[in-house]
Write a protein that holds these residues in place. Structure first.
Motif, mmCIF file in Angstrom:
data_model
loop_
_atom_site.group_PDB
_atom_site.id
_atom_site.type_symbol
_atom_site.label_atom_id
_atom_site.label_comp_id
_atom_site.label_asym_id
_atom_site.label_seq_id
_atom_site.Cartn_x
_atom_site.Cartn_y
_atom_site.Cartn_z
ATOM 1 N N UNK A 142 -4.943 -5.590 -0.578
ATOM 2 C CA UNK A 142 -5.471 -4.637 0.372
ATOM 3 C C UNK A 142 -5.201 -3.261 -0.759
ATOM 4 N N UNK B 68 -8.370 -9.877 -6.447
ATOM 5 C CA UNK B 68 -9.642 -8.978 -5.973
ATOM 6 C C UNK B 68 -9.869 -9.386 -4.488
ATOM 7 N N UNK B 69 -9.757 -10.447 -3.849
ATOM 8 C CA UNK B 69 -10.102 -11.191 -2.979
ATOM 9 C C UNK B 69 -9.019 -11.144 -1.795
ATOM 10 N N UNK C 184 0.735 -1.304 0.039
ATOM 11 C CA UNK C 184 0.093 0.091 -0.055
ATOM 12 C C UNK C 184 0.850 1.365 -0.042
ATOM 13 N N UNK D 96 -15.883 2.020 -15.564
ATOM 14 C CA UNK D 96 -16.845 0.671 -15.620
ATOM 15 C C UNK D 96 -16.744 0.635 -17.247
ATOM 16 N N UNK E 121 -0.321 2.487 -5.998
ATOM 17 C CA UNK E 121 -1.590 3.227 -5.779
ATOM 18 C C UNK E 121 -2.867 2.162 -6.254
ATOM 19 N N UNK E 122 -2.468 1.323 -7.312
ATOM 20 C CA UNK E 122 -3.722 0.685 -7.828
ATOM 21 C C UNK E 122 -2.778 -0.616 -8.312
ATOM 22 N N UNK F 96 -16.144 -3.760 -12.656
ATOM 23 C CA UNK F 96 -16.354 -3.138 -11.330
ATOM 24 C C UNK F 96 -17.259 -1.824 -11.653
ATOM 25 N N UNK F 97 -17.830 -1.081 -10.444
ATOM 26 C CA UNK F 97 -18.498 -0.108 -10.588
ATOM 27 C C UNK F 97 -17.929 1.175 -10.100
ATOM 28 N N UNK F 98 -16.768 0.876 -9.216
ATOM 29 C CA UNK F 98 -16.049 2.180 -8.866
ATOM 30 C C UNK F 98 -14.989 2.418 -9.895
ATOM 31 N N UNK F 99 -14.705 3.965 -9.830
ATOM 32 C CA UNK F 99 -13.535 4.356 -10.803
ATOM 33 C C UNK F 99 -13.853 4.494 -12.115
ATOM 34 N N UNK G 131 -8.076 -2.310 -9.841
ATOM 35 C CA UNK G 131 -9.158 -2.092 -11.097
ATOM 36 C C UNK G 131 -9.319 -3.612 -11.793
ATOM 37 N N UNK G 132 -10.698 -3.972 -11.470
ATOM 38 C CA UNK G 132 -10.878 -5.181 -12.042
ATOM 39 C C UNK G 132 -11.321 -5.282 -13.437
ATOM 40 N N UNK H 21 -21.862 -3.210 -17.579
ATOM 41 C CA UNK H 21 -21.064 -2.162 -17.970
ATOM 42 C C UNK H 21 -21.767 -1.610 -19.355
#
Lengths: 416, 416
Positions: B217, B213-214, B194, B393, B198-199, B388-391, B221-222, B361
């Motif tokens: 931490x 993804x699981x 972390x 799609x 940043x990603x 995914x829906x954040x950031x 970006x999925x 999407x």
């Protein structure tokens, strides 16, 4: 038997598919009803809240926590007024972000849509219950609330109020779910409820946020800690520096955009250091400084590296003397939490260097860090202040609770 | 001793602070040099690539994997051409997204900035090495590459080429880091890096993506799996339906935007079912269908619930008969992966219902799902397709590799 989290997750997901196509008018009508119902249910809410306060006192919760739990007529009225403000805000859902027509005739539109189901994990404050529920509904999202045991009676009665209000609206009352089992396991279940939760938002102390960020497989909106710095550059105006510093540090020391650390250019410090330190001490600030600082002030305590990492949230301030703007930038990028950072300087080049190189959600030139706030930025509402870089950064308004979707209209097009 | 991941993480972070203020011209010049160097180093690259191919054959990797690893003159030239295309694209960094001047004179600007350091975890394909590095540099990001052991020689030589090219530019060569230790531990270290990352962007099969993804931490970006549906509604035009269906299923069955499942309105099926199934079978498609489907076709295999969840990535198609558009929508929301979904219908109301209620999407009316692609949407580049829906799609262009930052200019303002 299905767990509470799972069954409420399913209900919320199902409700989200009904909610996401409700009109702004329908959503605002529902918010209006919630505001009215809150005022109608005032007596019951206060009665239930007293049970939490009583239990809290018995458990010996600190006064500050009890105050955060406490609801009275004024606070309930202010919740209702907050909802009235929210009704007036623009609904981001449906906003057309891009539109193109391709050579083959395909029409591609990118629009804002609700996220789906928001999971909110929070501590003490029952006002977050109302806040989270109404912000979610305004943006067409269902919400699963998981508050703490110390405000359980209050949260239950507030969600009952919301459900009662929603009964006479076009919005399904399953849109707002409260997890009443406040054991640690239910939070953990939410961390991994990927099938039914689209995002998790933790609201509370650093411990809670770090736990959610490190454990959750559901995407998290991190609203974080603020180890904010004021850097006083060589050419800073003394009056401006002390004014901004006192505001950033003392106006409300317990919030995330308050200053925690002061960096001073060595040349400026030679000239103004003693006077500045005296003023800070007079204002009741405890100083943890480096060697140069401790030489100038008897009251100052020697700072450790840990102090430079600490978000005190109190009247304590760490102070460090630096050789130039570059050392200030490096220090902030190493010890800061990427929240809000300010430079006080008359030197435009130094300001530009600082603003472009400091890695933070909000960077200021000659202004207080305390401005980092959704209302101050004119968003009319605030979901929190994001210190992450994906999705949203800095104060988050309503659009942070939306995603996007591509709508493509064709007449039989296939890919060649 | 510091681990490889940690020390390269630090180098990348440090480089990112230099990179993030480089001009578009400086970044494009560096990309130009990389394109040139790739062509100059061709012979060495092919030589090193042969070592991977040789090892792969010895290990008995399947032909398709070996093909993905293989580099030849044509493929290297096409990498260089890809970079030339990237140079022409608009640089999103610096873009002004919001600007307001408050009553107190504070000037608030929201601008696009680089994310910082991107971690890319990927399988076999060495072209991802060039792709990820150049997309990152174009957007002012440093990158840490963690490819798989099966392409290690190729990845090492490609990163050497990049470093050689960057030596004569204004960009630090530390901007591109390759983790050469491909044991599972190094991926795990990246999941939790972390402080310096940043990603994280995983690129590869479902197993890899689910793992990242699981476990991670670091925000992810999925870019995900596509269990895409074609729904043929009651009023669908037969010719259009079969044309779109064959395109969506067979044009390139192994990609994420290919169709995996077909839903058909019962009335349409009664009229056209047998003919459609025959056409599909003639096209070489294996059908896994429900009872109604199996009654009409001897070749069809009875589908299990698992089949309706499966992304076959082959010439297999699951088929189900539904009573109406609502059942189709519910099925897709339950079994789909929120990627790309299309309805074939002449009924505008059914189309609107489908497009607004299906949670994906990209939603299509009378067009093939195969269009979900950054190039098809006109973005000129594609980081991947986010489910995914954040950031971000859907297809992600260059802006997906940026964050935002608030720049606030004051003249001594404090918060009242």
């Amino acid at each position: 038997m299905e767990s509470e989290v799972l069954s409420k997750g399913k209900l919320a997901k199902h409700a989200s598919y009904i909610l996401n196509i409700k009109s702004t008018v329908e959503k605002n009508e529902a918010l209006e009803k919630i505001a009215e119902q809150l005022l109608m249910d005032q007596a019951t809410i206060i009665e239930e809240n007293k049970k939490d306060l009583h239990a809290g006192k018995q458990k010996g919760l600190p006064e500050s926590t009890l105050d955060r739990i406490m609801l009275n007529e004024t606070r309930i009225r202010s919740m209702a007024e907050g909802i009235q403000q929210l009704i007036k805000l623009e609904d981001p859902v449906g906003e057309l972000l891009e539109k193109t027509i391709k050579d083959n005739g395909l029409q591609i539109e990118k629009r804002r849509v609700p996220l789906g189901v928001i999971g909110m994990i929070y501590e003490a404050r029952p006002n977050v219950t109302i806040d989270a529920a109404t912000l979610s509904l305004k943006t067409g999202n269902a919400v699963i609330l998981r508050g703490s045991s110390s405000a359980l009676f209050s949260n239950i009665v507030l969600v009952e109020t919301i459900h009662r209000a929603l009964e006479n609206t076009n919005l399904p009352k399953e849109s707002v779910q409260l997890i009443e089992d406040t054991r640690h396991e239910t939070a953990k279940q939410l961390f991994h409820l990927k099938e039914y939760l689209d995002v998790l938002i933790p609201r509370g102390g650093k411990g809670l946020i770090d736990l959610v960020v490190s454990e959750a497989s559901v995407p998290v909106l991190e609203t974080g800690a603020g180890n904010c710095h004021v850097y006083v550059d060589e050419s800073a105006n003394y009056e401006m520096a002390i004014k901004i510093l006192l505001n950033a540090k003392t106006q409300r020391p317990s919030v995330c955009n308050a200053a925690e650390s002061l960096l001073i250019h060595r040349n400026w410090f030679s000239q103004h250091g003693r006077k500045l330190l005296e003023s800070l001490e007079e204002a009741g600030i405890t100083i943890k400084g480096d060697e140069s600082v401790c030489k100038e002030s008897k009251a100052a305590i020697m700072a450790t590296e840990e102090d430079y990492r600490t978000e005190f949230l109190s009247m304590t301030l760490s102070v460090k003397i630096v050789e130039n703007v570059h050392e200030a930038i490096d220090h902030i990028n190493q010890f800061g939490t990427n929240h809000s950072e300010t430079i006080i300087t008359e030197d435009v080049l130094a300001a530009e260097t600082f603003l472009s190189r400091v890695d933070a959600a909000a960077v200021y030139h000659n202004a207080s860090t305390r401005f980092t706030d959704g209302f101050e930025y004119g968003y009319g509402a605030e979901i929190g202040i994001s210190t992450q870089k994906l999705h949203a950064r800095g104060p988050m308004g309503l659009p942070a609770l939306t995603s996007t979707k591509y709508f493509i209209y064709g007449t039989g097009q296939i890919r060649e």
